[in-house]
Design a protein around this motif. Structure first.
Motif, PDB file in Angstrom:
ATOM      1  N   ARG A   1      29.668   3.271  18.122  1.00  9.94           N
ATOM      2  CA  ARG A   1      28.358   3.064  17.511  1.00  9.94           C
ATOM      3  C   ARG A   1      27.488   2.157  18.379  1.00  9.94           C
ATOM      4  NH1 ARG A   1      27.870   3.970  11.868  1.00  9.94           N
ATOM      5  NH2 ARG A   1      29.045   5.865  11.390  1.00  9.94           N
ATOM      6  N   ASP A   2      28.086   1.522  19.380  1.00  4.72           N
ATOM      7  CA  ASP A   2      27.360   0.594  20.237  1.00  4.72           C
ATOM      8  C   ASP A   2      26.810   1.250  21.485  1.00  4.72           C
ATOM      9  OD1 ASP A   2      27.733  -1.519  18.576  1.00  4.72           O
ATOM     10  OD2 ASP A   2      29.459  -2.327  19.623  1.00  4.72           O
TER      11      ASP A   2
ATOM     12  N   LEU B   1      34.348  -4.172  24.683  1.00  4.37           N
ATOM     13  CA  LEU B   1      33.932  -4.134  26.081  1.00  4.37           C
ATOM     14  C   LEU B   1      32.444  -3.849  26.232  1.00  4.37           C
ATOM     15  CD1 LEU B   1      34.670  -4.174  29.086  1.00  4.37           C
ATOM     16  CD2 LEU B   1      35.343  -1.774  28.882  1.00  4.37           C
ATOM     17  N   THR B   2      31.898  -2.968  25.390  1.00  2.71           N
ATOM     18  CA  THR B   2      30.489  -2.591  25.540  1.00  2.71           C
ATOM     19  C   THR B   2      29.526  -3.675  25.070  1.00  2.71           C
ATOM     20  OG1 THR B   2      30.690  -1.392  23.428  1.00  2.71           O
ATOM     21  CG2 THR B   2      30.863  -0.104  25.445  1.00  2.71           C
TER      22      THR B   2
ATOM     23  N   LEU C   1      29.019   1.509  29.682  1.00  2.00           N
ATOM     24  CA  LEU C   1      29.859   1.333  30.854  1.00  2.00           C
ATOM     25  C   LEU C   1      29.292   2.124  32.027  1.00  2.00           C
ATOM     26  CD1 LEU C   1      33.454   1.715  29.341  1.00  2.00           C
ATOM     27  CD2 LEU C   1      32.022  -0.329  29.475  1.00  2.00           C
ATOM     28  N   SER C   2      29.338   1.536  33.200  1.00  2.00           N
ATOM     29  CA  SER C   2      28.927   2.273  34.389  1.00  2.00           C
ATOM     30  C   SER C   2      29.915   3.404  34.637  1.00  2.00           C
ATOM     31  CB  SER C   2      28.893   1.341  35.606  1.00  2.00           C
ATOM     32  OG  SER C   2      30.199   0.875  35.914  1.00  2.00           O
TER      33      SER C   2
ATOM     34  N   GLN D   1      30.889  -6.738  32.989  1.00  4.31           N
ATOM     35  CA  GLN D   1      31.829  -5.613  32.877  1.00  4.31           C
ATOM     36  C   GLN D   1      32.329  -5.168  34.245  1.00  4.31           C
ATOM     37  OE1 GLN D   1      29.998  -2.292  30.977  1.00  4.31           O
ATOM     38  NE2 GLN D   1      29.576  -3.350  29.047  1.00  4.31           N
ATOM     39  N   ASP D   2      31.401  -5.093  35.192  1.00 10.82           N
ATOM     40  CA  ASP D   2      31.745  -4.511  36.490  1.00 10.82           C
ATOM     41  C   ASP D   2      32.666  -5.394  37.323  1.00 10.82           C
ATOM     42  OD1 ASP D   2      30.435  -2.178  35.996  1.00 10.82           O
ATOM     43  OD2 ASP D   2      28.600  -2.703  37.070  1.00 10.82           O
ATOM     44  N   THR D   3      32.925  -6.630  36.874  1.00 11.27           N
ATOM     45  CA  THR D   3      33.932  -7.434  37.566  1.00 11.27           C
ATOM     46  C   THR D   3      35.322  -6.825  37.404  1.00 11.27           C
ATOM     47  OG1 THR D   3      34.271  -8.877  35.642  1.00 11.27           O
ATOM     48  CG2 THR D   3      32.610  -9.554  37.249  1.00 11.27           C
TER      49      THR D   3
END
Length: 376
Positions: A217-218, A173-174, A224-225, A181-183
Protein backbone atom coordinates in the motif's frame (compact mmCIF):
# COMPACT_ATOMS: atom_id res chain seq x y z
CA UNK A 1 2.99 -8.88 80.02
CA UNK A 2 6.41 -8.64 78.43
CA UNK A 3 6.78 -7.74 74.80
CA UNK A 4 10.04 -8.58 73.14
CA UNK A 5 11.47 -5.74 71.11
CA UNK A 6 14.18 -7.84 69.52
CA UNK A 7 14.15 -7.57 65.74
CA UNK A 8 12.77 -10.55 63.94
CA UNK A 9 14.64 -12.03 61.04
CA UNK A 10 12.93 -11.85 57.70
CA UNK A 11 13.79 -14.33 55.00
CA UNK A 12 14.93 -12.49 51.89
CA UNK A 13 12.54 -12.73 48.98
CA UNK A 14 14.33 -14.30 46.03
CA UNK A 15 14.55 -11.88 43.18
CA UNK A 16 13.02 -12.93 39.91
CA UNK A 17 13.81 -11.54 36.53
CA UNK A 18 10.80 -9.68 35.15
CA UNK A 19 8.97 -11.56 32.43
CA UNK A 20 9.09 -9.91 29.02
CA UNK A 21 5.71 -8.77 27.75
CA UNK A 22 6.56 -10.12 24.31
CA UNK A 23 9.54 -12.49 24.25
CA UNK A 24 11.53 -12.80 21.05
CA UNK A 25 10.54 -15.75 18.88
CA UNK A 26 13.68 -17.70 19.74
CA UNK A 27 12.81 -17.37 23.44
CA UNK A 28 9.05 -17.89 23.24
CA UNK A 29 9.41 -21.05 21.14
CA UNK A 30 12.78 -22.25 22.45
CA UNK A 31 11.43 -25.70 23.32
CA UNK A 32 10.13 -26.26 19.78
CA UNK A 33 13.36 -25.05 18.20
CA UNK A 34 15.38 -27.35 20.48
CA UNK A 35 13.17 -30.33 19.65
CA UNK A 36 13.47 -29.66 15.94
CA UNK A 37 17.26 -29.30 16.13
CA UNK A 38 17.56 -32.57 18.05
CA UNK A 39 15.64 -34.55 15.43
CA UNK A 40 16.75 -32.69 12.33
CA UNK A 41 19.07 -35.00 10.40
CA UNK A 42 18.81 -33.21 7.06
CA UNK A 43 21.61 -31.11 5.52
CA UNK A 44 21.92 -27.61 6.92
CA UNK A 45 23.43 -24.62 5.12
CA UNK A 46 26.52 -23.30 6.88
CA UNK A 47 25.76 -21.57 10.21
CA UNK A 48 22.04 -22.44 10.01
CA UNK A 49 20.57 -23.76 13.24
CA UNK A 50 18.09 -25.95 11.31
CA UNK A 51 17.77 -27.45 7.86
CA UNK A 52 15.43 -25.73 5.38
CA UNK A 53 12.91 -28.55 5.92
CA UNK A 54 12.96 -28.00 9.69
CA UNK A 55 12.64 -24.21 9.27
CA UNK A 56 9.52 -24.73 7.13
CA UNK A 57 8.14 -27.20 9.68
CA UNK A 58 8.74 -24.66 12.46
CA UNK A 59 6.71 -22.03 10.59
CA UNK A 60 3.93 -24.27 9.29
CA UNK A 61 3.63 -26.65 12.23
CA UNK A 62 3.62 -30.43 12.41
CA UNK A 63 4.27 -33.43 14.63
CA UNK A 64 7.81 -34.78 15.01
CA UNK A 65 8.76 -38.45 15.15
CA UNK A 66 8.88 -38.42 18.95
CA UNK A 67 5.39 -36.90 19.18
CA UNK A 68 6.48 -33.31 19.80
CA UNK A 69 3.87 -30.93 18.39
CA UNK A 70 5.20 -27.90 16.54
CA UNK A 71 2.59 -25.13 16.55
CA UNK A 72 1.93 -23.27 13.29
CA UNK A 73 3.38 -19.76 13.21
CA UNK A 74 2.01 -19.00 9.77
CA UNK A 75 -1.28 -20.22 8.31
CA UNK A 76 -1.13 -20.02 4.54
CA UNK A 77 0.12 -21.75 1.38
CA UNK A 78 3.03 -24.07 2.10
CA UNK A 79 4.77 -23.17 -1.15
CA UNK A 80 5.12 -19.54 -0.03
CA UNK A 81 7.06 -20.60 3.05
CA UNK A 82 9.17 -23.06 1.08
CA UNK A 83 10.14 -20.39 -1.46
CA UNK A 84 11.00 -17.94 1.33
CA UNK A 85 13.17 -20.47 3.15
CA UNK A 86 14.88 -21.60 -0.05
CA UNK A 87 15.68 -17.98 -0.94
CA UNK A 88 17.54 -17.55 2.35
CA UNK A 89 19.66 -20.58 1.46
CA UNK A 90 20.86 -18.82 -1.72
CA UNK A 91 22.78 -15.58 -2.21
CA UNK A 92 19.63 -13.54 -2.85
CA UNK A 93 17.93 -11.50 -0.17
CA UNK A 94 14.26 -12.01 0.65
CA UNK A 95 11.57 -9.32 0.35
CA UNK A 96 8.24 -10.10 2.02
CA UNK A 97 5.58 -7.98 0.35
CA UNK A 98 1.90 -7.61 1.18
CA UNK A 99 -0.91 -5.41 2.41
CA UNK A 100 -0.85 -4.39 6.09
CA UNK A 101 -1.65 -7.20 8.48
CA UNK A 102 -0.49 -10.16 6.37
CA UNK A 103 2.09 -11.27 9.00
CA UNK A 104 5.17 -9.97 7.16
CA UNK A 105 6.97 -8.95 10.34
CA UNK A 106 5.81 -12.10 12.14
CA UNK A 107 7.14 -14.36 9.38
CA UNK A 108 10.37 -12.36 9.16
CA UNK A 109 11.01 -12.72 12.88
CA UNK A 110 10.33 -16.46 12.94
CA UNK A 111 12.46 -17.09 9.86
CA UNK A 112 15.40 -15.32 11.48
CA UNK A 113 14.84 -17.17 14.77
CA UNK A 114 14.78 -20.58 13.06
CA UNK A 115 17.69 -19.93 10.69
CA UNK A 116 20.09 -18.02 12.96
CA UNK A 117 18.66 -18.44 16.44
CA UNK A 118 18.52 -14.65 16.77
CA UNK A 119 15.78 -12.39 15.45
CA UNK A 120 17.10 -9.18 17.03
CA UNK A 121 19.44 -7.97 14.27
CA UNK A 122 16.77 -5.52 13.17
CA UNK A 123 16.65 -2.17 11.34
CA UNK A 124 13.27 -0.46 11.70
CA UNK A 125 12.51 1.54 8.59
CA UNK A 126 11.03 5.03 8.95
CA UNK A 127 11.25 8.30 7.06
CA UNK A 128 14.05 9.28 9.44
CA UNK A 129 16.16 6.12 9.21
CA UNK A 130 19.76 7.28 8.64
CA UNK A 131 22.43 5.59 6.55
CA UNK A 132 24.27 4.68 9.76
CA UNK A 133 21.42 2.36 10.76
CA UNK A 134 22.26 0.13 7.80
CA UNK A 135 26.04 0.65 7.48
CA UNK A 136 27.75 1.71 10.73
CA UNK A 137 28.11 4.65 13.07
CA UNK A 138 30.75 6.05 15.38
CA UNK A 139 31.30 6.47 19.09
CA UNK A 140 32.00 10.18 18.84
CA UNK A 141 33.82 10.45 22.16
CA UNK A 142 36.38 7.87 21.00
CA UNK A 143 36.40 9.29 17.48
CA UNK A 144 37.32 12.77 18.72
CA UNK A 145 39.85 11.43 21.20
CA UNK A 146 41.66 8.93 19.01
CA UNK A 147 40.41 9.37 15.48
CA UNK A 148 38.82 6.67 13.30
CA UNK A 149 39.53 3.21 14.67
CA UNK A 150 37.89 -0.16 15.09
CA UNK A 151 37.18 0.70 18.73
CA UNK A 152 35.31 3.85 17.72
CA UNK A 153 33.21 2.09 15.07
CA UNK A 154 29.64 1.14 16.05
CA UNK A 155 28.43 -1.71 13.82
CA UNK A 156 24.87 -1.74 12.54
CA UNK A 157 22.71 -4.87 12.83
CA UNK A 158 23.44 -5.53 9.14
CA UNK A 159 27.20 -5.26 9.65
CA UNK A 160 27.01 -7.62 12.63
CA UNK A 161 25.00 -10.12 10.61
CA UNK A 162 27.58 -9.99 7.80
CA UNK A 163 30.51 -10.56 10.18
CA UNK A 164 28.82 -13.38 12.11
CA UNK A 165 26.99 -15.15 9.28
CA UNK A 166 23.54 -14.32 10.64
CA UNK A 167 20.19 -13.17 9.26
CA UNK A 168 19.51 -9.43 9.38
CA UNK A 169 16.05 -7.91 9.14
CA UNK A 170 14.90 -4.59 7.66
CA UNK A 171 11.31 -3.65 8.46
CA UNK A 172 9.24 -1.34 6.23
CA UNK A 173 11.94 -0.97 3.58
CA UNK A 174 9.86 1.36 1.40
CA UNK A 175 9.52 3.87 4.24
CA UNK A 176 13.29 4.41 4.27
CA UNK A 177 14.54 7.31 2.08
CA UNK A 178 15.66 6.14 -1.35
CA UNK A 179 19.29 7.20 -0.93
CA UNK A 180 19.50 5.23 2.33
CA UNK A 181 17.84 2.19 0.74
CA UNK A 182 20.52 2.10 -1.92
CA UNK A 183 23.25 1.56 0.67
CA UNK A 184 22.03 -2.05 0.56
CA UNK A 185 23.00 -2.51 -3.09
CA UNK A 186 26.70 -3.14 -2.48
CA UNK A 187 25.93 -5.25 0.57
CA UNK A 188 23.54 -7.50 -1.33
CA UNK A 189 25.43 -7.70 -4.63
CA UNK A 190 29.10 -7.71 -3.55
CA UNK A 191 28.47 -9.07 -0.04
CA UNK A 192 30.88 -6.46 1.30
CA UNK A 193 30.50 -3.28 3.34
CA UNK A 194 33.32 -0.76 2.70
CA UNK A 195 34.63 1.28 5.64
CA UNK A 196 36.60 3.99 3.79
CA UNK A 197 37.52 5.83 7.00
CA UNK A 198 39.62 2.82 8.00
CA UNK A 199 40.63 1.72 4.53
CA UNK A 200 38.93 -1.60 5.21
CA UNK A 201 35.84 -3.56 4.31
CA UNK A 202 33.67 -6.09 6.08
CA UNK A 203 33.06 -9.19 4.01
CA UNK A 204 29.95 -11.25 4.65
CA UNK A 205 30.70 -14.78 5.83
CA UNK A 206 28.63 -17.77 4.77
CA UNK A 207 25.28 -17.86 6.49
CA UNK A 208 24.60 -14.15 6.05
CA UNK A 209 21.38 -13.04 4.42
CA UNK A 210 18.78 -10.33 4.77
CA UNK A 211 14.99 -10.31 5.08
CA UNK A 212 13.14 -7.10 4.27
CA UNK A 213 9.44 -6.36 4.56
CA UNK A 214 7.42 -3.82 2.61
CA UNK A 215 3.81 -2.75 2.50
CA UNK A 216 2.44 -2.73 -1.04
CA UNK A 217 0.00 0.00 0.00
CA UNK A 218 3.07 2.24 0.31
CA UNK A 219 3.88 2.26 -3.38
CA UNK A 220 4.97 5.74 -4.29
CA UNK A 221 6.30 6.53 -0.81
CA UNK A 222 9.90 5.51 -1.49
CA UNK A 223 9.80 3.02 -4.33
CA UNK A 224 12.74 0.65 -4.54
CA UNK A 225 15.17 1.39 -7.33
CA UNK A 226 15.32 -1.23 -10.05
CA UNK A 227 18.92 -1.98 -9.04
CA UNK A 228 17.90 -2.71 -5.46
CA UNK A 229 14.77 -4.64 -6.37
CA UNK A 230 16.87 -7.00 -8.53
CA UNK A 231 18.83 -7.98 -5.42
CA UNK A 232 15.72 -9.39 -3.78
CA UNK A 233 13.57 -12.40 -4.40
CA UNK A 234 10.06 -11.09 -3.69
CA UNK A 235 7.49 -13.27 -1.95
CA UNK A 236 3.97 -11.87 -1.68
CA UNK A 237 2.08 -12.82 1.48
CA UNK A 238 -1.64 -12.92 0.68
CA UNK A 239 -4.62 -12.29 2.89
CA UNK A 240 -6.20 -15.49 4.27
CA UNK A 241 -8.08 -17.33 1.54
CA UNK A 242 -11.12 -18.30 3.62
CA UNK A 243 -13.01 -17.09 6.66
CA UNK A 244 -12.17 -20.32 8.49
CA UNK A 245 -8.45 -19.77 7.91
CA UNK A 246 -8.67 -16.19 9.15
CA UNK A 247 -10.66 -17.23 12.22
CA UNK A 248 -7.98 -19.82 12.95
CA UNK A 249 -5.21 -17.22 12.64
CA UNK A 250 -7.01 -14.71 14.86
CA UNK A 251 -7.84 -17.35 17.48
CA UNK A 252 -4.25 -18.61 17.65
CA UNK A 253 -2.66 -15.19 17.93
CA UNK A 254 -5.21 -13.92 20.44
CA UNK A 255 -4.67 -17.03 22.52
CA UNK A 256 -0.90 -16.48 22.50
CA UNK A 257 -1.23 -12.82 23.40
CA UNK A 258 -3.92 -13.53 25.97
CA UNK A 259 -1.70 -15.95 27.88
CA UNK A 260 0.95 -13.28 28.32
CA UNK A 261 -1.71 -10.82 29.52
CA UNK A 262 -3.62 -13.31 31.73
CA UNK A 263 -6.78 -12.93 29.64
CA UNK A 264 -9.54 -15.52 29.15
CA UNK A 265 -9.01 -18.24 26.58
CA UNK A 266 -10.02 -17.18 23.06
CA UNK A 267 -12.25 -20.26 22.43
CA UNK A 268 -14.66 -18.83 25.03
CA UNK A 269 -15.53 -16.17 22.48
CA UNK A 270 -15.12 -18.08 19.22
CA UNK A 271 -18.53 -16.92 17.94
CA UNK A 272 -17.53 -13.29 18.41
CA UNK A 273 -14.19 -13.88 16.71
CA UNK A 274 -16.02 -15.31 13.73
CA UNK A 275 -18.32 -12.28 13.63
CA UNK A 276 -15.40 -9.85 13.74
CA UNK A 277 -13.70 -11.73 10.91
CA UNK A 278 -16.93 -11.81 8.89
CA UNK A 279 -17.43 -8.04 9.24
CA UNK A 280 -13.84 -7.32 8.26
CA UNK A 281 -13.87 -9.66 5.26
CA UNK A 282 -17.20 -8.36 3.93
CA UNK A 283 -16.22 -4.71 4.19
CA UNK A 284 -12.74 -5.45 2.83
CA UNK A 285 -14.10 -7.39 -0.17
CA UNK A 286 -17.03 -5.05 -0.80
CA UNK A 287 -19.58 -7.88 -0.86
CA UNK A 288 -21.44 -10.00 1.67
CA UNK A 289 -20.44 -13.61 2.27
CA UNK A 290 -23.39 -14.93 0.25
CA UNK A 291 -22.49 -12.66 -2.67
CA UNK A 292 -25.94 -11.07 -2.79
CA UNK A 293 -25.21 -7.56 -1.54
CA UNK A 294 -22.57 -5.18 -2.83
CA UNK A 295 -21.00 -3.00 -0.15
CA UNK A 296 -18.91 0.14 0.01
CA UNK A 297 -15.46 -0.42 1.49
CA UNK A 298 -14.01 1.94 4.11
CA UNK A 299 -10.67 3.69 3.75
CA UNK A 300 -8.86 1.40 6.24
CA UNK A 301 -7.31 -1.96 5.43
CA UNK A 302 -9.30 -4.05 7.97
CA UNK A 303 -6.46 -6.52 8.11
CA UNK A 304 -6.13 -9.74 10.08
CA UNK A 305 -3.75 -7.92 12.44
CA UNK A 306 -6.47 -5.35 13.18
CA UNK A 307 -8.97 -8.15 13.84
CA UNK A 308 -6.51 -9.63 16.33
CA UNK A 309 -6.24 -6.23 18.04
CA UNK A 310 -10.03 -5.82 18.22
CA UNK A 311 -10.52 -9.26 19.76
CA UNK A 312 -7.64 -8.87 22.22
CA UNK A 313 -9.05 -5.55 23.41
CA UNK A 314 -12.49 -7.15 23.68
CA UNK A 315 -11.08 -9.96 25.82
CA UNK A 316 -9.49 -7.40 28.11
CA UNK A 317 -12.85 -5.67 28.49
CA UNK A 318 -14.55 -9.00 29.21
CA UNK A 319 -11.91 -9.94 31.78
CA UNK A 320 -11.78 -6.66 33.69
CA UNK A 321 -15.29 -5.27 33.28
CA UNK A 322 -17.41 -8.31 32.42
CA UNK A 323 -17.82 -11.97 33.26
CA UNK A 324 -14.74 -13.12 31.33
CA UNK A 325 -16.69 -14.28 28.28
CA UNK A 326 -16.23 -12.37 25.04
CA UNK A 327 -19.53 -10.86 23.90
CA UNK A 328 -20.77 -8.51 21.20
CA UNK A 329 -20.54 -5.45 23.45
CA UNK A 330 -16.85 -6.12 24.06
CA UNK A 331 -15.85 -5.98 20.39
CA UNK A 332 -18.29 -3.36 19.09
CA UNK A 333 -16.19 -0.31 20.00
CA UNK A 334 -13.04 -1.87 18.58
CA UNK A 335 -14.75 -2.63 15.28
CA UNK A 336 -16.05 0.93 15.07
CA UNK A 337 -12.54 2.29 15.64
CA UNK A 338 -11.08 -0.02 12.99
CA UNK A 339 -13.72 0.74 10.35
CA UNK A 340 -14.25 4.48 10.85
CA UNK A 341 -10.87 6.04 10.13
CA UNK A 342 -12.29 8.89 8.08
CA UNK A 343 -15.09 10.33 10.26
CA UNK A 344 -17.04 11.64 7.28
CA UNK A 345 -16.84 8.98 4.58
CA UNK A 346 -16.28 5.85 6.69
CA UNK A 347 -19.14 6.58 9.10
CA UNK A 348 -21.57 6.54 6.17
CA UNK A 349 -20.14 3.20 5.01
CA UNK A 350 -20.46 1.74 8.51
CA UNK A 351 -24.03 2.94 9.09
CA UNK A 352 -25.12 1.58 5.73
CA UNK A 353 -23.53 -1.79 6.51
CA UNK A 354 -25.21 -1.93 9.92
CA UNK A 355 -28.68 -1.17 8.58
CA UNK A 356 -28.62 -3.20 5.36
CA UNK A 357 -26.61 -6.25 6.46
CA UNK A 358 -26.16 -6.63 10.21
CA UNK A 359 -29.70 -5.65 11.14
CA UNK A 360 -31.20 -8.27 8.85
CA UNK A 361 -28.85 -11.12 9.70
CA UNK A 362 -30.25 -13.96 11.83
CA UNK A 363 -28.61 -14.33 15.22
CA UNK A 364 -26.88 -10.96 15.05
CA UNK A 365 -29.41 -8.89 17.00
CA UNK A 366 -27.12 -8.49 20.03
CA UNK A 367 -24.25 -7.48 17.79
CA UNK A 368 -26.43 -4.95 15.95
CA UNK A 369 -27.60 -3.38 19.20
CA UNK A 370 -24.09 -3.18 20.61
CA UNK A 371 -22.77 -1.56 17.43
CA UNK A 372 -25.66 0.90 17.31
CA UNK A 373 -24.99 1.87 20.91
CA UNK A 374 -21.32 2.72 20.34
CA UNK A 375 -22.08 4.35 16.98
CA UNK A 376 -24.67 6.76 18.38
Amino acid sequence: MTVSMEPTSVEPIPSQAPQALRPHAEDAFAAELTALAAQDDRPRPERWKLSPWAVATYLLGGTLADGTVITPKYVGPRRIVEVAVTTLATDRALLLLGVPGTAKTWVSEHLAAAVSGDSTLLVQGTAGTPEEAIRYGWNYARLLAHGPSRDALVPSPVMRAMAEGMTARVEELTRIPADVQDTLITILSEKTLPVPELGEEVQAVRGFNLIATANDRDRGVNDLSSALRRRFNTVVLPLPESADAEVDIVSRRVDQMGRSLDLPQAPEGLDEIRRVVTVFRELRDGVTTDGRTRLKSPSGTLSTAEAISVVTNGLALAAHFGDGVLRAGDVAAGILGAVVRDPAADRVVWQEYLETVVRERDGWTDFYRACREVSA
